[in-house]
Design a protein around this motif. Structure first.
Motif, PDB file in Angstrom:
ATOM      1  N   ALA A  45      35.801  20.018  21.207  1.00  0.00           N
ATOM      2  CA  ALA A  45      35.844  21.000  20.119  1.00  0.00           C
ATOM      3  C   ALA A  45      37.267  21.498  19.886  1.00  0.00           C
ATOM      4  O   ALA A  45      37.691  21.700  18.737  1.00  0.00           O
ATOM      5  N   THR A  46      38.006  21.672  20.955  1.00  0.00           N
ATOM      6  CA  THR A  46      39.380  22.163  20.840  1.00  0.00           C
ATOM      7  C   THR A  46      40.274  21.134  20.172  1.00  0.00           C
ATOM      8  O   THR A  46      41.088  21.458  19.296  1.00  0.00           O
ATOM      9  N   ILE A  77      43.284  17.406  26.297  1.00  0.00           N
ATOM     10  CA  ILE A  77      43.677  17.965  24.992  1.00  0.00           C
ATOM     11  C   ILE A  77      45.082  17.511  24.625  1.00  0.00           C
ATOM     12  O   ILE A  77      45.318  17.019  23.514  1.00  0.00           O
ATOM     13  N   VAL A  78      46.009  17.672  25.538  1.00  0.00           N
ATOM     14  CA  VAL A  78      47.411  17.304  25.288  1.00  0.00           C
ATOM     15  C   VAL A  78      47.540  15.834  24.916  1.00  0.00           C
ATOM     16  O   VAL A  78      48.318  15.472  24.024  1.00  0.00           O
ATOM     17  N   GLN A  79      46.762  14.995  25.569  1.00  0.00           N
ATOM     18  CA  GLN A  79      46.856  13.554  25.339  1.00  0.00           C
ATOM     19  C   GLN A  79      46.270  13.108  24.010  1.00  0.00           C
ATOM     20  O   GLN A  79      46.548  11.995  23.547  1.00  0.00           O
ATOM     21  N   ASN A  80      45.489  13.961  23.384  1.00  0.00           N
ATOM     22  CA  ASN A  80      44.775  13.546  22.174  1.00  0.00           C
ATOM     23  C   ASN A  80      45.186  14.294  20.912  1.00  0.00           C
ATOM     24  O   ASN A  80      44.503  14.205  19.889  1.00  0.00           O
ATOM     25  N   VAL A  81      46.294  15.026  20.976  1.00  0.00           N
ATOM     26  CA  VAL A  81      46.796  15.714  19.786  1.00  0.00           C
ATOM     27  C   VAL A  81      48.259  15.331  19.573  1.00  0.00           C
ATOM     28  O   VAL A  81      48.895  14.732  20.444  1.00  0.00           O
ATOM     29  N   ASN A  82      48.787  15.686  18.407  1.00  0.00           N
ATOM     30  CA  ASN A  82      50.140  15.262  18.044  1.00  0.00           C
ATOM     31  C   ASN A  82      51.152  16.387  17.998  1.00  0.00           C
ATOM     32  O   ASN A  82      52.285  16.180  17.552  1.00  0.00           O
ATOM     33  N   LYS A 101      51.357  21.483  35.015  1.00  0.00           N
ATOM     34  CA  LYS A 101      51.053  20.158  35.557  1.00  0.00           C
ATOM     35  C   LYS A 101      50.224  19.324  34.577  1.00  0.00           C
ATOM     36  O   LYS A 101      50.345  18.104  34.526  1.00  0.00           O
ATOM     37  N   ALA A 102      49.381  20.007  33.785  1.00  0.00           N
ATOM     38  CA  ALA A 102      48.491  19.303  32.851  1.00  0.00           C
ATOM     39  C   ALA A 102      49.192  18.844  31.580  1.00  0.00           C
ATOM     40  O   ALA A 102      48.596  18.135  30.774  1.00  0.00           O
TER      41      ALA A 102
END
Length: 376
Positions: A45-46, A77-82, A101-102
């Motif tokens: 969702a995020t 989340i970080v890996q899937n947004v631009n 770390k994430a």
């Protein structure tokens, strides 16, 4: 320098930091931020909400990380947004370390709430190790007890003192990749706090009127406060805080920047409020044009004026223009000059086609100029 001297805004000189790939401060463009309102632990969702904000031009997105489940989801989340992600941390220093770390690009903290000096050092070490910047977030609604006792209430002196105390904590630990905010829901308090802080330091400033309200009232309140600051050259990154979806915040932020000529994205529509002189129904026409042109990112201008009183004058200053005419036909302007007429029933489709064509031409010119520059 602006084309006209009276339109020029001299931005305050601040040091530059980076939030991921986005430069903040110095001569970097003023970036537009928002914050998600989904449970961060719900990565799907995020991510979807961030994607919607990306479509309307967000530069940086903040997510709240109140618990371990949130920081655990942060990596996905970080890996899937631009866009760079800011992790919002309150009190729990371990959440800040986990977020760094994430892959968080920035940690929004209040160093005075993190705990002991040792815990602050641990957070700063994590920021250094994982290349995170930090935002010191001072808020009139959560000011430290000793400052409330000293000043009696939240006021500009108290907010600025809090900000500078926290900045000293970071600098004493040899950390300078940070920006500061001194937000308040009261426009006068927020604006004066930022003005005083900008005079006291050269740190990049994140500006905002916090808890501004719903979409309409919050937009007005934010426009007054942020507009005043930006016009005075204050602000390196900004968020419009609305009780509305994040993409609405982004859209309003861009409109504020475009109104002041500080950044340009998409079609800037100049339109009249309409009156009995209108040759076509301006209000629904503008609504349809804004909807159908929302996909265009290329900066260009369009004037939509219902009659010939102000229409020709406004059209001389826009890339494409249309004014209401008689006999069921309306005048179209290109680059400020009368070009041709269009039947009323075809006007919206025709204007959309012209704007899309103009945007494509601008992008082609940019590409050609870029190619030419790289071959030199």
């Amino acid at each position: 320098m602006s084309l006209r001297p009276y339109q020029h805004i001299e931005r305050n000189k601040t040091r530059q930091i980076h939030v991921g790939s986005v430069p903040v401060g110095g001569d970097a463009p003023i970036s537009v931020q928002t914050m998600t309102n989904t449970l961060t632990s719900d990565a799907k969702a995020t991510i979807a909400q961030i994607k919607r904000a990306e479509k309307v031009g967000v530069d940086i997105v903040r997510v709240s990380c109140p618990d371990e489940a949130s920081t655990a989801a942060l990596k996905e989340i970080v890996q899937n947004v631009n866009v760079p992600i800011v992790a919002d941390i309150h009190f729990h220093y371990k959440r800040a370390i986990e977020a760094a770390k994430a892959g968080a690009a920035c940690l929004r903290i209040n160093p005075g709430n993190i705990g002991s000096a040792e815990r602050v050092r641990d957070v700063i070490k994590a920021a250094k190790d994982y290349n995170c910047s930090i935002r010191i977030g001072v808020n009139a609604g959560s000011l430290e007890k000793h400052l409330l006792e000293k000043y009696g209430e939240p006021n500009p002196d108290a907010l600025v003192e809090s900000a500078l105390e926290h900045a000293k904590i970071l600098e004493d630990n040899d950390f300078r990749e940070f920006k500061i905010s001194v937000k308040a829901s009261d426009v006068f308090l927020a604006v004066e706090s930022y003005r005083q802080l900008s005079e006291a330091c050269d740190y990049p400033l994140h500006i905002g009127i916090t808890e501004a309200g719903g979409k309409r009232a919050g937009t007005v309140k934010s426009s007054i406060g942020l507009g005043s600051l930006l016009w005075a050259g204050i602000g390196d990154t900004m968020r419009v805080s609305l009780s509305a979806e994040p993409e609405e915040e982004v859209a309003v932020g861009w409109d504020i920047l475009k109104s002041l000529g500080l950044r340009h994205r998409g079609v800037h529509v100049v339109s009249c409020p309409s009156c009995a002189r209108q040759g076509f129904q301006v209000i629904p026409t503008v609504a349809k044009l804004e909807e159908r042109l929302a996909h265009i990112e290329t900066p260009l201008s369009l004037s939509v004026i219902g009659c010939v009183v102000n229409g020709p004058g406004e059209a001389t200053m826009t890339d494409v223009g249309v004014t209401g005419g008689g006999s069921g036909r309306h005048m179209v302007y290109m680059a400020g000059k009368q070009d041709h007429t269009v039947p009323a029933e075809d006007m919206i489709d025709h204007i959309v086609e012209l704007v899309e064509k103009k945007a494509a031409e601008i992008e082609a010119e940019k590409a050609a100029a870029k190619a030419k520059a790289t071959t030199k």
